[in-house]
Design an enzyme around this catalytic site. Sequence first.
Site, short mmCIF file in Angstrom:
data_model
loop_
_atom_site.label_atom_id
_atom_site.label_comp_id
_atom_site.label_asym_id
_atom_site.label_seq_id
_atom_site.Cartn_x
_atom_site.Cartn_y
_atom_site.Cartn_z
N GLU A 233 -23.17 0.01 -1.76
CA GLU A 233 -24.29 -0.76 -1.25
C GLU A 233 -24.27 -0.79 0.29
O GLU A 233 -23.25 -0.47 0.90
CB GLU A 233 -24.23 -2.19 -1.80
CG GLU A 233 -24.32 -2.28 -3.33
CD GLU A 233 -25.74 -2.10 -3.86
OE1 GLU A 233 -26.55 -1.41 -3.22
OE2 GLU A 233 -26.04 -2.65 -4.94
N HIS B 159 -28.28 3.22 -1.39
CA HIS B 159 -26.91 3.36 -1.91
C HIS B 159 -26.76 4.67 -2.66
O HIS B 159 -27.70 5.16 -3.27
CB HIS B 159 -26.51 2.15 -2.78
CG HIS B 159 -27.15 2.05 -4.13
ND1 HIS B 159 -28.07 1.08 -4.45
CD2 HIS B 159 -26.99 2.78 -5.27
CE1 HIS B 159 -28.43 1.21 -5.72
NE2 HIS B 159 -27.81 2.24 -6.24
N ASP C 265 -32.34 1.09 -1.80
CA ASP C 265 -31.73 0.56 -0.57
C ASP C 265 -30.79 1.56 0.08
O ASP C 265 -30.03 1.21 0.99
CB ASP C 265 -31.00 -0.77 -0.85
CG ASP C 265 -29.83 -0.60 -1.84
OD1 ASP C 265 -29.59 0.54 -2.30
OD2 ASP C 265 -29.17 -1.61 -2.14
N ASP D 187 -19.36 5.96 -11.06
CA ASP D 187 -19.23 4.51 -11.02
C ASP D 187 -19.31 3.92 -12.43
O ASP D 187 -19.60 4.64 -13.40
CB ASP D 187 -20.30 3.89 -10.10
CG ASP D 187 -21.70 4.47 -10.34
OD1 ASP D 187 -21.91 5.14 -11.36
OD2 ASP D 187 -22.58 4.25 -9.49
C1 GLP Z 1 -27.83 3.33 -9.81
C2 GLP Z 1 -26.56 4.20 -9.88
C3 GLP Z 1 -26.62 5.33 -8.91
C4 GLP Z 1 -28.01 5.90 -8.94
C5 GLP Z 1 -29.00 4.93 -8.36
C6 GLP Z 1 -30.46 5.36 -8.54
O1 GLP Z 1 -27.62 2.00 -9.65
N1 GLP Z 1 -25.31 3.51 -9.75
O2 GLP Z 1 -25.63 6.30 -9.21
O3 GLP Z 1 -28.06 7.08 -8.19
O4 GLP Z 1 -28.74 3.63 -8.78
O5 GLP Z 1 -30.85 5.22 -9.86
P1 GLP Z 1 -32.12 5.99 -10.45
O6 GLP Z 1 -31.75 7.43 -10.49
O7 GLP Z 1 -32.29 5.42 -11.82
O8 GLP Z 1 -33.25 5.71 -9.55
#
Ligand code: GLP
Length: 260
Positions: free
Chosen positions: A142, A137, A135, A66
């Site tokens: 989302e 995702h 949440d 992304d």
């Molecule tokens: C972000 C990314 C995801 C990631 C998630 C968790 O917003 N777009 O690819 O897996 O949220 O992030 P983190 O690993 O920092 O908890």
Amino acid sequence: MEVVIAPADELAVLAAAAIDALLRRKPEAVIGLATGSSPLKVYDELARRHAEEGLSFAQARGFMLDEYVGLPPEHPERYRNVIEREIASRVAWAPDRVQGPDGLAADLPAACAAYEAAIDAAGGVDLQLLGIGTDGHIAFNEPGSSLASRTRIKTLTKQTREDNARFFDGDVEQVPRHCLTQGLGTIMAARHLVLLATGKQKAEAVHQLVEGPISAMWPGTIMQMHPHATVLVDDAAASRLQLGGYYRQTFASKPAWQGL
Ligand code: GLP
């Protein structure tokens, strides 16, 4: 779905070892790259193996999950820059072999279609690294995302923007409102999914992911339909799993030759 419960450092070694084994078996493999904090220890271990054990990414391809829409090219939190900093530059991965969706394209739907075509042209993703949001995702899909979605523009939830504000001087107003993200259908087309989650704040999302009903309200639950999905979690992230004892017992008695 295989669930492994272990300390974070061990999880990172397991994920890196799976990528290492893939690259030695198939040097031109296609690796799906995640941002966020979850994969950082994996990238550290891959960089170590590159420096000390000759692990080569020279023929590999990388595709990011992304990208934020509208962050300027030099912004340190632009995901293409994060991936360059955290992994690509550390393993001598040529910049033109690593791609992400173009969040600065004038025509965003066309950029999304081009990204899907590029993944296809590379032969599809062999191993996709994933984190999970609080949440539920995965990538930036989302709650409410179509379970069959492909790369497209999405609006970030308030919670995701608040969670990610820590990367933007703690200021939620600096976090972009839109992103381009591989869809759940795109992610599901990868041949092996490896998701990492650590910390208590991920416990409910992990419980839903592994044990909840498949639902767009918890987008990661679509992974239950994948034939080869690995979920790597520490004790805190595993703390709400109903069958935690069973997953621990299963991994402890797994033959070493089996790998992930
Ligand atoms: C972000 C990314 C995801 C990631 C998630 C968790 O917003 N777009 O690819 O897996 O949220 O992030 P983190 O690993 O920092 O908890």
